[in-house]
Design an enzyme around this catalytic site. Structure first.
Site, PDB file in Angstrom:
ATOM      1  CB  CYS A 125     -64.271  66.500  -6.536  1.00 13.17           C
ATOM      2  SG  CYS A 125     -63.677  67.466  -7.916  1.00 13.17           S
TER       3      CYS A 125
ATOM      4  CG  HIS B 227     -66.785  69.177  -3.964  1.00 14.06           C
ATOM      5  ND1 HIS B 227     -65.495  69.619  -3.779  1.00 14.06           N
ATOM      6  CD2 HIS B 227     -66.938  69.041  -5.314  1.00 14.06           C
ATOM      7  CE1 HIS B 227     -64.906  69.736  -4.950  1.00 14.06           C
ATOM      8  NE2 HIS B 227     -65.755  69.402  -5.896  1.00 14.06           N
TER       9      HIS B 227
ATOM     10  CG  ASN C 105     -63.802  72.071  -7.563  1.00 14.08           C
ATOM     11  OD1 ASN C 105     -63.190  71.367  -6.757  1.00 14.08           O
ATOM     12  ND2 ASN C 105     -64.672  71.574  -8.421  1.00 14.08           N
TER      13      ASN C 105
HETATM   14  O1  UT7 Z   1     -65.987  69.008  -9.000  1.00 14.38           O
HETATM   15  C1  UT7 Z   1     -66.709  68.951 -10.204  1.00 14.38           C
HETATM   16  C2  UT7 Z   1     -66.217  70.036 -11.115  1.00 14.38           C
HETATM   17  N1  UT7 Z   1     -67.136  70.654 -12.001  1.00 14.38           N
HETATM   18  C3  UT7 Z   1     -68.195  71.423 -11.636  1.00 14.38           C
HETATM   19  O2  UT7 Z   1     -68.565  71.534 -10.510  1.00 14.38           O
HETATM   20  C4  UT7 Z   1     -68.890  72.183 -12.739  1.00 14.38           C
HETATM   21  C5  UT7 Z   1     -70.350  72.409 -12.500  1.00 14.38           C
HETATM   22  N2  UT7 Z   1     -70.878  73.390 -13.448  1.00 14.38           N
HETATM   23  C6  UT7 Z   1     -70.754  74.699 -13.240  1.00 14.38           C
HETATM   24  O3  UT7 Z   1     -70.254  75.130 -12.239  1.00 14.38           O
HETATM   25  C7  UT7 Z   1     -71.353  75.628 -14.286  1.00 14.38           C
HETATM   26  O4  UT7 Z   1     -72.009  74.853 -15.273  1.00 14.38           O
HETATM   27  C8  UT7 Z   1     -70.289  76.556 -14.951  1.00 14.38           C
HETATM   28  C9  UT7 Z   1     -69.799  77.584 -13.945  1.00 14.38           C
HETATM   29  C10 UT7 Z   1     -69.126  75.745 -15.471  1.00 14.38           C
HETATM   30  C11 UT7 Z   1     -70.913  77.294 -16.127  1.00 14.38           C
HETATM   31  O5  UT7 Z   1     -72.047  78.041 -15.672  1.00 14.38           O
HETATM   32  P1  UT7 Z   1     -73.407  77.954 -16.465  1.00 14.38           P
HETATM   33  O6  UT7 Z   1     -74.359  78.843 -15.776  1.00 14.38           O
HETATM   34  O7  UT7 Z   1     -73.798  76.509 -16.605  1.00 14.38           O
HETATM   35  O8  UT7 Z   1     -73.029  78.605 -17.841  1.00 14.38           O
HETATM   36  P2  UT7 Z   1     -73.155  77.980 -19.301  1.00 14.38           P
HETATM   37  O9  UT7 Z   1     -72.186  76.869 -19.512  1.00 14.38           O
HETATM   38  O10 UT7 Z   1     -74.608  77.727 -19.588  1.00 14.38           O
HETATM   39  O11 UT7 Z   1     -72.696  79.199 -20.188  1.00 14.38           O
HETATM   40  C12 UT7 Z   1     -73.473  80.406 -20.299  1.00 14.38           C
HETATM   41  C13 UT7 Z   1     -72.738  81.370 -21.203  1.00 14.38           C
HETATM   42  C14 UT7 Z   1     -72.301  80.752 -22.530  1.00 14.38           C
HETATM   43  O12 UT7 Z   1     -72.436  81.731 -23.533  1.00 14.38           O
HETATM   44  P3  UT7 Z   1     -73.694  81.703 -24.522  1.00 14.38           P
HETATM   45  O13 UT7 Z   1     -73.629  80.368 -25.208  1.00 14.38           O
HETATM   46  O14 UT7 Z   1     -74.896  81.846 -23.645  1.00 14.38           O
HETATM   47  O15 UT7 Z   1     -73.430  82.864 -25.407  1.00 14.38           O
HETATM   48  C15 UT7 Z   1     -70.831  80.466 -22.308  1.00 14.38           C
HETATM   49  O16 UT7 Z   1     -70.088  80.471 -23.505  1.00 14.38           O
HETATM   50  O17 UT7 Z   1     -71.545  81.834 -20.565  1.00 14.38           O
HETATM   51  C16 UT7 Z   1     -70.429  81.623 -21.432  1.00 14.38           C
HETATM   52  N3  UT7 Z   1     -69.266  81.342 -20.602  1.00 14.38           N
HETATM   53  C17 UT7 Z   1     -68.509  82.303 -20.063  1.00 14.38           C
HETATM   54  N4  UT7 Z   1     -68.582  83.644 -20.135  1.00 14.38           N
HETATM   55  C18 UT7 Z   1     -67.659  84.358 -19.458  1.00 14.38           C
HETATM   56  C19 UT7 Z   1     -68.771  80.128 -20.214  1.00 14.38           C
HETATM   57  N5  UT7 Z   1     -67.702  80.297 -19.446  1.00 14.38           N
HETATM   58  C20 UT7 Z   1     -67.496  81.637 -19.326  1.00 14.38           C
HETATM   59  C21 UT7 Z   1     -66.561  82.428 -18.642  1.00 14.38           C
HETATM   60  N6  UT7 Z   1     -66.686  83.778 -18.722  1.00 14.38           N
HETATM   61  N7  UT7 Z   1     -65.565  81.885 -17.891  1.00 14.38           N
END
Ligand code: UT7
Length: 333
Positions: free
Chosen positions: A118, A260, A290
């Site tokens: 990225c 970004h 993204n």
């Molecule tokens: O250019 C670089 C590219 N990458 C990035 O920029 C990624 C940066 N990170 C992020 O944007 C965030 O970490 C995410 C959007 C990927 C995830 O958000 P988060 O607030 O960190 O969520 P999390 O991973 O802590 O997940 C929270 C919950 C989990 O469930 P439990 O364990 O609390 O029951 C996940 O399983 O949300 C669940 N979850 C979802 N639920 C619905 C994860 N993905 C999804 C989804 N829909 N798509």
């Protein structure tokens, strides 16, 4: 030795026609529009269609033609092509070479692909600046063209909701003697201790794509979202502060911040850390998600074409990506 100042002569962008909404994704995976909007700010993304020529080089052709036209140049005025693509058209020839042909450039200008994920476009700008400054090259086409849909696992809700396809382009060239445009400062880094947080290991020389790889579903990217999130906020904020300081600009002197477009929460957290008002931040992650190294040049192009960014404005751009690569640039447009 006479040194030249570098100016963004023109910009362009290309977005594939096909829109995939959060509701479309929720028909396939266990997610919802509400979850995606709350956690990322993303409403929809664009997805390229190879049958319509929307490959990395194909999208780059459309974006580049707009940038060259905006720069008041013709294709053979371009004397170097630098192209960032996380996934190129193919391993060889490089995508920039394919683009040279698609643009009808006949001057045999050098073509180079770069992969800094990225951060790719942000990595290329200081490199182009150095070559323009010293007079080595005059008009450099700097492109970020990304087809993330080619390695985005549409069955993995942890990653697939985040990404989209797009291309952003800029022609960088010499500022006139009486013009103020210049690149004030830049910083580029890579923290390889975090390289395992965002990977696509299959498909390279060390892990060829075999039947076994496909059977194990290893041909897609994998990501540790939370680790990336934390690193993104601290690194982008620190880099943005550093380049502003080196440019001897206070935050109130910055007219526009173009981060970004990875996640609205990341953008807001970075803005809060270095105290830039929300109204000065360019945001389009809601529309395109993204788009990796295309995200900053697409946002830049849209803000210029909509009349937000004007000649003489001070711009601050910052990005991060797999590697973990990161970079920021401060410039007078
Ligand atoms: O250019 C670089 C590219 N990458 C990035 O920029 C990624 C940066 N990170 C992020 O944007 C965030 O970490 C995410 C959007 C990927 C995830 O958000 P988060 O607030 O960190 O969520 P999390 O991973 O802590 O997940 C929270 C919950 C989990 O469930 P439990 O364990 O609390 O029951 C996940 O399983 O949300 C669940 N979850 C979802 N639920 C619905 C994860 N993905 C999804 C989804 N829909 N798509």
């Amino acid at each position: 030795m006479k040194l030249f100042n570098t100016k963004i002569l023109g910009t362009g962008s290309y977005l594939p026609d096909r829109i995939v909404t959060n509701d479309d994704l929720s028909k396939r995976i266990d997610t919802s529009h509400q979850w995606i909007v709350e956690r990322t700010g993303i409403h929809q993304r664009r997805v390229a269609d190879l049958s319509k020529g929307e490959s990395p080089s194909g999208m780059a052709k459309e974006a580049a033609l707009k940038a060259i036209e905006a720069a008041n140049l013709t294709v053979n005025d371009i004397d170097m092509i630098l192209l960032s693509a996380t996934m190129p058209d193919q391993a060889m020839p490089n995508t920039a070479a394919v683009l040279q042909e698609k643009l009808g450039i006949t001057n045999n200008c050098p073509t180079l692909d770069v992969n800094a994920a990225c951060s790719g476009w942000i990595y290329l700008v200081p490199m182009a600046d150095a070559m323009i400054k010293t007079g080595l090259y005059k008009n450099i086409l700097v492109i970020g063209s990304e087809m993330l849909s080619s390695f985005n696992n549409w069955d993995d809700r942890n990653t697939c909701i985040l990404f989209g396809d797009a291309c952003g382009a800029a022609v960088l060239g010499r500022a006139g003697e009486k013009e103020d445009s210049r690149i004030y400062s830049s910083v580029l880094t890579c923290d390889s201790t975090k390289k395992d947080h965002l990977t696509l290991m299959a498909g390279g020389a060390c892990k060829r794509t075999t039947h076994e790889i496909l059977n194990n579903n290893e041909q897609w990217m994998t990501m540790n979202g939370q680790q990336i999130f934390k690193a993104a906020v601290t690194t982008m904020a620190a880099h943005a502060e550093k380049v502003a300081k080196e440019a001897e600009l206070a935050m109130e002197d910055i007219d526009w911040f173009i981060p970004h477009q990875a996640n609205l929460r990341i953008i807001e957290a970075v803005g809060t850390r270095f105290n830039i008002p929300h109204e000065k931040v360019i945001i389009n992650v809601d529309k395109y998600a993204n788009t990796s190294s295309a995200s900053v040049p697409v946002a830049l192009d849209e803000a210029i074409r909509s009349g937000k960014i004007k000649r003489g404005d001070n711009l601050l751009m910052a990005a991060f990506g797999a590697g973990l690569t990161a970079g920021a640039i401060c410039l007078k447009y």
